[in-house]
Every structure is written in C-alpha cells, then in structure tokens.
Design a protein around this motif. Structure first.
Motif, mmCIF file in Angstrom:
data_model
loop_
_atom_site.group_PDB
_atom_site.id
_atom_site.type_symbol
_atom_site.label_atom_id
_atom_site.label_comp_id
_atom_site.label_asym_id
_atom_site.label_seq_id
_atom_site.Cartn_x
_atom_site.Cartn_y
_atom_site.Cartn_z
ATOM 1 N N TYR A 187 0.922 -1.143 -0.158
ATOM 2 C CA TYR A 187 -0.045 -0.034 -0.058
ATOM 3 C C TYR A 187 0.909 1.151 0.079
ATOM 4 O O TYR A 187 1.597 1.155 0.718
ATOM 5 C CB TYR A 187 -0.888 0.152 1.294
ATOM 6 N N PHE B 196 1.245 5.254 0.942
ATOM 7 C CA PHE B 196 0.931 6.171 2.018
ATOM 8 C C PHE B 196 -0.385 6.713 1.794
ATOM 9 O O PHE B 196 -1.025 7.470 2.715
ATOM 10 C CB PHE B 196 1.910 7.043 2.639
ATOM 11 N N ASN B 197 -0.735 6.799 0.510
ATOM 12 C CA ASN B 197 -2.075 7.542 0.188
ATOM 13 C C ASN B 197 -3.237 6.502 0.166
ATOM 14 O O ASN B 197 -4.293 6.976 -0.118
ATOM 15 C CB ASN B 197 -1.834 8.010 -1.343
ATOM 16 N N GLY B 198 -2.887 5.435 0.888
ATOM 17 C CA GLY B 198 -4.162 4.615 1.101
ATOM 18 C C GLY B 198 -4.376 3.516 -0.146
ATOM 19 O O GLY B 198 -5.178 2.412 0.002
ATOM 20 N N LYS C 272 8.037 9.329 7.851
ATOM 21 C CA LYS C 272 6.804 8.586 7.374
ATOM 22 C C LYS C 272 5.670 9.208 7.500
ATOM 23 O O LYS C 272 5.252 9.998 8.561
ATOM 24 C CB LYS C 272 6.670 7.470 7.729
ATOM 25 N N PRO C 273 4.927 9.605 6.423
ATOM 26 C CA PRO C 273 3.703 10.466 6.603
ATOM 27 C C PRO C 273 2.515 9.322 7.307
ATOM 28 O O PRO C 273 2.763 7.989 7.473
ATOM 29 C CB PRO C 273 2.930 10.453 5.167
ATOM 30 N N LYS D 2 -0.390 7.343 7.562
ATOM 31 C CA LYS D 2 -1.043 6.280 6.538
ATOM 32 C C LYS D 2 -2.629 6.640 6.510
ATOM 33 O O LYS D 2 -3.450 6.742 7.277
ATOM 34 C CB LYS D 2 -0.802 4.731 7.125
ATOM 35 N N SER D 3 -2.789 6.772 5.257
ATOM 36 C CA SER D 3 -4.592 7.109 4.704
ATOM 37 C C SER D 3 -5.095 5.737 4.889
ATOM 38 O O SER D 3 -4.591 4.802 5.119
ATOM 39 C CB SER D 3 -4.379 7.718 3.331
ATOM 40 N N LYS E 69 -6.793 2.375 4.119
ATOM 41 C CA LYS E 69 -6.336 1.648 3.059
ATOM 42 C C LYS E 69 -7.677 1.185 2.283
ATOM 43 O O LYS E 69 -8.917 1.068 2.643
ATOM 44 C CB LYS E 69 -5.972 0.459 3.607
ATOM 45 N N ILE F 266 3.018 7.911 -2.930
ATOM 46 C CA ILE F 266 3.513 8.963 -2.302
ATOM 47 C C ILE F 266 1.802 9.909 -1.875
ATOM 48 O O ILE F 266 1.365 10.196 -2.931
ATOM 49 C CB ILE F 266 4.331 9.610 -3.155
ATOM 50 N N LYS F 267 1.857 10.359 -0.667
ATOM 51 C CA LYS F 267 0.733 11.205 -0.334
ATOM 52 C C LYS F 267 0.624 12.572 -1.146
ATOM 53 O O LYS F 267 1.706 13.076 -1.201
ATOM 54 C CB LYS F 267 0.778 11.055 1.090
#
Length: 121
Positions: free
Chosen positions: A42, A44-46, A88-89, A91-92, A94, A120-121
C-alpha cells in the motif's frame, strides 16, 4: 534488516526496511509504501499498489515490476549508499484489498520507480 529492490533492468530503485514498519523507501530517503498483511503493498495515500511476495514486486494485474537480489535472473547493479530517511507520513485509510491475480512471468510496462511513486501522499 534492509532488502534492495531492483527494476527490470537490474538498477537499484528502492529498499524495504523491515525494521521500520516494513516500509519501502526510495534511495533519496522518501518513504513511498509499506508491506501490509497478506503481502499487499500500500502507498501512504491508501491505494493498494500490488504485492511483494517471494522476492517479486508485482502490480495489480500480477506482472513483475521489480525484484530483490535473490530473485534476480539478471546481473544487478551495486546499490547506492542509503541517504537520510525522511519522516513517514500518516497512513491514509486503506483501499479494500484486491483479489490476487494469477502471477505472470512477464514484466510490467510500469517501471518500479513510477510504481512506488504512485503511493506518495
């Protein structure tokens, strides 16, 4: 433990840091994706990007996007020095995990750097 990922030309593009939440980082330190349960990858943008199983990174259709050194069937280039990791951003939420396709033996038309950057977010 870090595991280098190579594109289909044998160029090191990213690494999986198993000691840092199973996170995939580009060599410039940007965190781009993570390994979730059932081998799903996944961003980080989900968004689910694909799967990482038995040393092969695969896209959502089951094509090979990249691989680790143990799975390489070609000569791979030397990995660069790991640079400072960025934070790390968060996590959106999923996306629902997709059904695994039949693994293909062919390479994906998408390059590994583009594949991972889509998380990437």
């Amino acid at each position: 433990m870090k595991e280098t990922l190579y594109d289909n030309n044998g160029t090191p593009v990213a690494y999986l840091d198993k000691d840092d939440g199973n996170t995939f980082f580009l060599w410039n330190g940007v965190p781009v994706a993570y390994l979730d349960e059932d081998y799903a990858v996944y961003g980080f943008n989900g968004m689910q990007l694909g799967w990482y199983f038995n040393g092969y990174m695969r896209d959502l259709k089951g094509y090979i996007v990249g691989f680790n050194k143990q799975s390489a069937s070609i000569v791979v280039k030397v990995s660069p020095v790991i640079s400072f990791k960025m934070m790390k951003p968060v996590k959106s939420i999923k996306q629902i995990r997709r059904i695994k396709p039949i693994w293909k033996r062919n390479n994906s038309a998408t390059c590994l750097s583009q594949f991972l950057a889509s998380g990437i977010k």
